[in-house]
Design a protein around this motif. Structure first.
Motif, mmCIF file in Angstrom:
data_model
loop_
_atom_site.group_PDB
_atom_site.id
_atom_site.type_symbol
_atom_site.label_atom_id
_atom_site.label_comp_id
_atom_site.label_asym_id
_atom_site.label_seq_id
_atom_site.Cartn_x
_atom_site.Cartn_y
_atom_site.Cartn_z
ATOM 1 N N LEU A 37 -4.751 0.110 4.236
ATOM 2 C CA LEU A 37 -4.028 1.376 4.196
ATOM 3 C C LEU A 37 -3.900 1.849 2.753
ATOM 4 N N ASP A 38 -4.255 3.103 2.541
ATOM 5 C CA ASP A 38 -4.190 3.703 1.214
ATOM 6 C C ASP A 38 -2.794 4.288 1.018
ATOM 7 N N VAL A 39 -1.858 3.431 0.641
ATOM 8 C CA VAL A 39 -0.473 3.838 0.453
ATOM 9 C C VAL A 39 -0.106 3.659 -1.017
ATOM 10 N N HIS A 40 0.518 4.684 -1.571
ATOM 11 C CA HIS A 40 0.888 4.705 -2.988
ATOM 12 C C HIS A 40 2.397 4.509 -3.097
ATOM 13 N N GLU A 64 -0.467 -0.098 -5.669
ATOM 14 C CA GLU A 64 -1.403 0.523 -4.736
ATOM 15 C C GLU A 64 -1.708 -0.444 -3.591
ATOM 16 N N HIS A 65 -1.280 -0.080 -2.383
ATOM 17 C CA HIS A 65 -1.473 -0.959 -1.233
ATOM 18 C C HIS A 65 -2.942 -1.109 -0.851
ATOM 19 N N SER A 66 -3.779 -0.175 -1.231
ATOM 20 C CA SER A 66 -5.199 -0.236 -0.862
ATOM 21 C C SER A 66 -5.903 -1.452 -1.461
ATOM 22 N N ALA A 67 -5.293 -2.074 -2.461
ATOM 23 C CA ALA A 67 -5.909 -3.242 -3.091
ATOM 24 C C ALA A 67 -5.580 -4.551 -2.377
#
Length: 411
Positions: free
Chosen positions: A295-298, A312-315
């Motif tokens: 999920l691309d969550v900032h 950055e949750h995308s990592a």
């Protein structure tokens, strides 16, 4: 997609979001389910009752009944088909002008409501899904060993927490007391934690109970992942460091876990789905393969108003679907209202680290706040606030709410 309400298309809580929560008002202190639209809260049960009594809801579950309860648990028990139907119905009544007269009396200004813990948490599990966080913690706590334990890339590591100390955003956090022993101390001492920390995480709310002895696969996880909250896993690092070998976190974590008041449905995050960074070396075992989406969550973390981190949750290395599959692979059952955390969201650079432990490298590199004060770890009176957003359809943003808490002195 537009709405008859005066809500801009680019609002973080527009019609493409529609998060669920539990609220009350001064006029009606009953705790019931609400849905946020813009800066308003829809009394979902009251509106569903109108539709039910008018025969407009169909032959599905009685949404009015489940939304007029003091938590989301009854709604979670209905499962994915009902969640999808309910979301479509809510979207319709907020989009079509024909519903204005019936719905308008059941809209409350956000400033006029009190928000409560949205879920009666059944079980709470916290994972350890960020490779950067795990590597940093390994370097800090185990400098003479490999940063990652040998099992880390083979399975999502986690521990069972304490469901009864999950609290809603805005709840004060009392500084925990316990044993601690520094590496040069001759014996442990007892007293308030002096290394109180935060962990910026996402929490996943689960519904659709399963039987003991059954399993949920990666591909089936979406049927049980209802939605997402922002989660702050408060951590007493000095208590944790002394207690965690050999069985892992205990009193250093169990005193408080804060979550946002709004649960963002997974269906609202379709545009935020992204591929995982890569799990080819080593390849994970078959039960961890499938629709393992990221999920691309900032996320943004503020300490007394100063932005100290933007993780950055995308990592993240492990997917929530993999975490749920691993949680149940031994036959552990799911209960409606289960909650599991992603683990600290951290990235490769200092400004993306999701805990003070990493940001200050265990207190050796203190942060300087906007008021000129410095912090290695939290002091009494400090307020930590986390917010997050994700990409939505057509270039919009989906807001994930806020989780905030203020540290109070030990008792």
């Amino acid at each position: 997609m537009t709405t008859w309400l005066d809500v801009p298309d680019d609002h973080l809580y527009g019609i493409d979001n529609l998060p669920y929560g539990v609220f009350s008002t001064a006029a009606d202190p009953t705790h019931r389910v609400g849905v946020r639209i813009g800066d308003l809260v829809l009394d979902a049960g009251a509106v569903a009752a109108i539709g039910r009594d008018a025969g407009l809801v169909g032959d599905g579950p009685d949404l009015a009944a489940v939304w007029q309860t003091p938590s989301l648990n009854a709604f979670l028990a209905l499962g994915r088909p009902a969640w999808t139907t309910a979301r479509a119905w809510l979207t319709e009544v907020l989009r079509d002008e024909v519903h204005r007269d019936g719905v308008s009396p059941h809209l409350h200004r956000l400033d006029d409501v009190t928000l409560h813990l949205p879920v009666e948490v059944a079980d709470y599990v916290d994972f350890y899904a960020s490779e950067d966080h795990a590597s940093n913690v390994g370097q800090i706590f185990r400098p003479d060993n490999a940063a990652l334990p040998p099992n880390w890339k083979h399975l999502p590591i986690g521990y069972h927490g304490r469901a009864g100390t999950v609290v809603v955003s805005g709840t004060d956090v009392v500084r925990p007391t316990g044993q601690r022993k520094g590496p040069n101390d001759p014996a442990p001492v007892f007293g308030p934690s002096i290394r109180l920390d935060i962990e910026a995480e996402l929490g996943y709310v689960v519904g659709g109970a399963t039987a003991l002895g059954s399993r949920v696969s990666v591909d089936e996880a979406g049927d049980h992942l209802f939605g997402v909250v922002i989660l702050n896993d408060w951590s007493a690092r000095d208590i944790q460091a002394w207690e965690y070998v050999p069985l892992g976190p205990f009193l250093g974590k169990s005193f408080a876990t804060s979550v946002s008041a709004w649960v963002t449905p997974l269906e609202a995050l379709g545009s935020a789905r992204t591929a995982l960074p890569g799990q080819s070396d080593p390849q994970v075992l078959p039960y961890l393969r499938g629709d393992a989406f990221g999920l691309d969550v900032h996320v943004e973390v503020r300490l007394n108003g100063t932005v100290v981190s933007r993780p950055e949750h995308s990592a993240m290395y492990w997917s929530p679907a993999q975490m749920l599959a691993h949680l149940t692979v031994n036959g552990a059952s799911l209960r409606d209202g289960d909650l599991f955390g992603s683990g600290t969201i951290s990235g490769p650079t200092r400004e993306t680290r999701g805990s003070l432990l990493e940001l200050t490298w265990n207190g050796s590199e203190p942060l300087t706040l906007e008021d000129g004060t410095t912090r290695g770890f939290l002091e009494d009176g400090d307020t930590v606030t986390m917010t997050a957003w994700a990409p939505g359809p057509h270039g919009t943003r989906i807001g994930l709410g806020e989780v905030t808490g203020t540290v109070r002195p030990a008792v």
